[in-house]
Design a protein around this motif. Sequence first.
Motif, mmCIF file in Angstrom:
data_model
loop_
_atom_site.group_PDB
_atom_site.id
_atom_site.type_symbol
_atom_site.label_atom_id
_atom_site.label_comp_id
_atom_site.label_asym_id
_atom_site.label_seq_id
_atom_site.Cartn_x
_atom_site.Cartn_y
_atom_site.Cartn_z
ATOM 1 N N ARG A 121 1.057 -1.131 0.050
ATOM 2 C CA ARG A 121 -0.273 -0.356 0.200
ATOM 3 C C ARG A 121 1.052 0.786 -0.005
ATOM 4 O O ARG A 121 0.472 2.332 -0.384
ATOM 5 C CB ARG A 121 -0.775 0.168 1.024
ATOM 6 N N LYS A 122 1.920 1.473 0.206
ATOM 7 C CA LYS A 122 2.797 2.313 0.773
ATOM 8 C C LYS A 122 3.380 2.658 -0.120
ATOM 9 O O LYS A 122 4.166 3.782 -1.076
ATOM 10 C CB LYS A 122 4.162 1.738 1.536
ATOM 11 N N LEU A 123 3.678 1.562 -1.587
ATOM 12 C CA LEU A 123 4.289 1.642 -3.092
ATOM 13 C C LEU A 123 4.134 1.658 -3.719
ATOM 14 O O LEU A 123 3.894 2.415 -4.856
ATOM 15 C CB LEU A 123 5.382 0.803 -2.849
ATOM 16 N N SER A 124 2.267 1.243 -4.075
ATOM 17 C CA SER A 124 1.518 0.921 -5.606
ATOM 18 C C SER A 124 0.450 1.618 -5.177
ATOM 19 O O SER A 124 -0.468 1.797 -3.963
ATOM 20 C CB SER A 124 1.896 0.319 -5.961
ATOM 21 N N PRO A 125 0.101 2.691 -5.623
ATOM 22 C CA PRO A 125 -1.708 3.343 -6.223
ATOM 23 C C PRO A 125 -3.022 1.939 -5.976
ATOM 24 O O PRO A 125 -3.464 2.338 -7.651
ATOM 25 C CB PRO A 125 -1.454 4.400 -7.370
ATOM 26 N N VAL A 126 -2.763 0.934 -5.179
ATOM 27 C CA VAL A 126 -3.661 -0.556 -5.881
ATOM 28 C C VAL A 126 -4.331 -0.491 -4.550
ATOM 29 O O VAL A 126 -4.244 -0.024 -3.451
ATOM 30 C CB VAL A 126 -2.676 -1.244 -6.727
ATOM 31 N N ASP A 127 -5.389 -0.958 -5.203
ATOM 32 C CA ASP A 127 -6.723 -0.951 -4.001
ATOM 33 C C ASP A 127 -6.788 -1.445 -3.878
ATOM 34 O O ASP A 127 -7.284 -3.741 -4.045
ATOM 35 C CB ASP A 127 -8.332 -0.853 -4.589
ATOM 36 N N PHE A 128 -5.646 -2.583 -2.726
ATOM 37 C CA PHE A 128 -5.721 -3.895 -2.243
ATOM 38 C C PHE A 128 -7.266 -4.423 -1.170
ATOM 39 O O PHE A 128 -7.102 -5.700 -1.291
ATOM 40 C CB PHE A 128 -3.918 -4.253 -1.582
ATOM 41 N N ASP A 129 -7.773 -3.530 -0.918
ATOM 42 C CA ASP A 129 -8.797 -4.354 -0.356
ATOM 43 C C ASP A 129 -9.928 -5.478 -1.666
ATOM 44 O O ASP A 129 -10.967 -5.720 -0.890
ATOM 45 C CB ASP A 129 -9.471 -3.607 0.299
ATOM 46 N N ARG A 130 -9.725 -4.234 -2.618
ATOM 47 C CA ARG A 130 -9.820 -5.258 -4.029
ATOM 48 C C ARG A 130 -9.831 -5.819 -4.420
ATOM 49 O O ARG A 130 -10.415 -6.383 -5.334
ATOM 50 C CB ARG A 130 -11.356 -3.974 -4.041
ATOM 51 N N LEU A 131 -8.340 -5.977 -4.666
ATOM 52 C CA LEU A 131 -7.572 -6.599 -5.317
ATOM 53 C C LEU A 131 -8.192 -8.011 -4.996
ATOM 54 O O LEU A 131 -7.453 -8.531 -3.685
ATOM 55 C CB LEU A 131 -6.515 -6.464 -4.986
ATOM 56 N N ALA A 132 -8.277 -9.031 -6.382
ATOM 57 C CA ALA A 132 -8.606 -10.647 -5.859
ATOM 58 C C ALA A 132 -7.744 -11.563 -5.952
ATOM 59 O O ALA A 132 -6.946 -11.185 -7.209
ATOM 60 C CB ALA A 132 -10.507 -10.799 -6.705
ATOM 61 N N PRO A 133 -7.241 -12.725 -5.651
ATOM 62 C CA PRO A 133 -6.683 -13.673 -5.574
ATOM 63 C C PRO A 133 -6.760 -13.284 -7.825
ATOM 64 O O PRO A 133 -7.722 -14.206 -7.820
ATOM 65 C CB PRO A 133 -6.843 -14.496 -4.911
ATOM 66 N N GLY A 134 -5.326 -13.746 -7.827
ATOM 67 C CA GLY A 134 -5.853 -14.197 -9.096
ATOM 68 C C GLY A 134 -5.986 -13.160 -10.027
ATOM 69 O O GLY A 134 -6.165 -13.386 -11.022
ATOM 70 N N GLU A 135 -5.788 -12.110 -9.859
ATOM 71 C CA GLU A 135 -6.028 -10.778 -10.190
ATOM 72 C C GLU A 135 -4.617 -10.200 -10.706
ATOM 73 O O GLU A 135 -3.799 -10.041 -9.147
ATOM 74 C CB GLU A 135 -7.121 -9.782 -9.801
ATOM 75 N N VAL A 136 -4.239 -9.539 -11.854
ATOM 76 C CA VAL A 136 -2.969 -9.169 -12.010
ATOM 77 C C VAL A 136 -3.136 -7.465 -12.256
ATOM 78 O O VAL A 136 -4.328 -7.468 -13.013
ATOM 79 C CB VAL A 136 -2.106 -9.844 -13.052
ATOM 80 N N ARG A 137 -2.084 -6.896 -11.595
ATOM 81 C CA ARG A 137 -2.158 -5.384 -12.186
ATOM 82 C C ARG A 137 -1.138 -5.025 -12.625
ATOM 83 O O ARG A 137 0.171 -5.872 -11.673
ATOM 84 C CB ARG A 137 -2.338 -4.612 -10.493
ATOM 85 N N ARG A 138 -0.637 -4.215 -13.506
ATOM 86 C CA ARG A 138 0.695 -3.413 -13.846
ATOM 87 C C ARG A 138 0.826 -2.454 -13.026
ATOM 88 O O ARG A 138 -0.629 -1.478 -13.428
ATOM 89 C CB ARG A 138 0.426 -3.478 -15.821
ATOM 90 N N THR A 139 1.188 -1.969 -12.636
ATOM 91 C CA THR A 139 1.160 -0.600 -11.720
ATOM 92 C C THR A 139 2.988 -0.042 -11.136
ATOM 93 O O THR A 139 3.957 -0.559 -12.736
ATOM 94 C CB THR A 139 1.103 -0.976 -10.437
ATOM 95 N N ARG A 140 2.988 0.524 -10.467
ATOM 96 C CA ARG A 140 4.339 0.678 -10.085
ATOM 97 C C ARG A 140 4.902 0.576 -8.808
ATOM 98 O O ARG A 140 4.115 0.151 -8.196
ATOM 99 C CB ARG A 140 4.571 2.337 -10.048
ATOM 100 N N ALA A 141 6.099 0.196 -8.351
ATOM 101 C CA ALA A 141 5.716 0.491 -6.822
ATOM 102 C C ALA A 141 6.968 1.382 -6.600
ATOM 103 O O ALA A 141 8.730 1.754 -7.535
ATOM 104 C CB ALA A 141 7.333 -1.051 -6.498
ATOM 105 N N ALA A 142 6.569 2.363 -6.077
ATOM 106 C CA ALA A 142 7.588 3.769 -5.840
ATOM 107 C C ALA A 142 7.568 4.392 -7.389
ATOM 108 O O ALA A 142 6.263 4.419 -7.575
ATOM 109 C CB ALA A 142 8.594 3.850 -4.889
ATOM 110 N N GLN A 143 8.327 4.379 -7.901
ATOM 111 C CA GLN A 143 9.148 4.641 -9.406
ATOM 112 C C GLN A 143 8.727 4.159 -9.947
ATOM 113 O O GLN A 143 9.555 4.456 -11.764
ATOM 114 C CB GLN A 143 9.868 6.284 -9.061
ATOM 115 N N VAL A 144 9.563 2.926 -9.712
ATOM 116 C CA VAL A 144 9.751 1.939 -10.896
ATOM 117 C C VAL A 144 8.749 0.795 -11.573
ATOM 118 O O VAL A 144 7.290 0.557 -10.713
ATOM 119 C CB VAL A 144 10.065 0.756 -10.889
ATOM 120 N N ALA A 145 8.408 -0.020 -12.558
ATOM 121 C CA ALA A 145 7.602 -0.537 -13.413
ATOM 122 C C ALA A 145 7.454 -2.271 -12.380
ATOM 123 O O ALA A 145 8.572 -1.680 -11.796
ATOM 124 C CB ALA A 145 7.952 -0.824 -14.891
ATOM 125 N N ALA A 146 6.021 -2.403 -12.457
ATOM 126 C CA ALA A 146 5.979 -3.892 -11.429
ATOM 127 C C ALA A 146 4.690 -4.169 -11.584
ATOM 128 O O ALA A 146 3.341 -3.688 -11.904
ATOM 129 C CB ALA A 146 5.954 -3.815 -10.197
#
Length: 181
Positions: A121-146
């Motif tokens: 939560r501190k690193l990525s702009p993802v709503d982790f409460d709504r991220l379902a098991p098996g759901e993939v997110r392409r996002t960033r961890a701080a300033q790098v692609a992940a």
Amino acid sequence: MSDPVSALNGASFQGFATIREIGPVGMIALRAKGLKALDKAIKAAIGVKTPAQRRIEVNGDRACAWMSPDEYLLMLPYAEVAVALAKLSKSLAAEHYLAVDVSDARAVFRIEGDRAADVLRKLSPVDFDRLAPGEVRRTRAAQVAAALWKQDQGFTLVCFRSVAAYVMGLLTHSAQPGSEL
């Protein structure tokens, strides 16, 4: 041939969540869209079905993640990448596709424990409460692609190998006791 070495030699950290660099992991970037033989080719190469949009299909140490409308990331034991590429080549011989071994270009981390989502939560702009098991997110961890997904009692995160030490630093700092949200 030398033995494969993961980006950080299996570095780990125990804070309010466990951070582990895992690997080496075999990875194939597969670019293909709308191919009749795609489902059968992925199943033949790594033994999992083609995932739906923003999903990952996992079977033991093999997985296929949807990365974009025409891209999949196939994960399997490192030593089996050449065989899987040959199977893809055979299955997709009459099709237009690209399959590349990207195993040595990526680093893979596991973030585990009851508070694993708090680390991310501190690193990525993802709503982790709504991220379902098996759901993939392409996002960033701080300033790098992940890319990341929820699996078992934690999360798997994939990034470029060139930033593995930076990402490990981010994860371990975020998992430090006393840095809770």
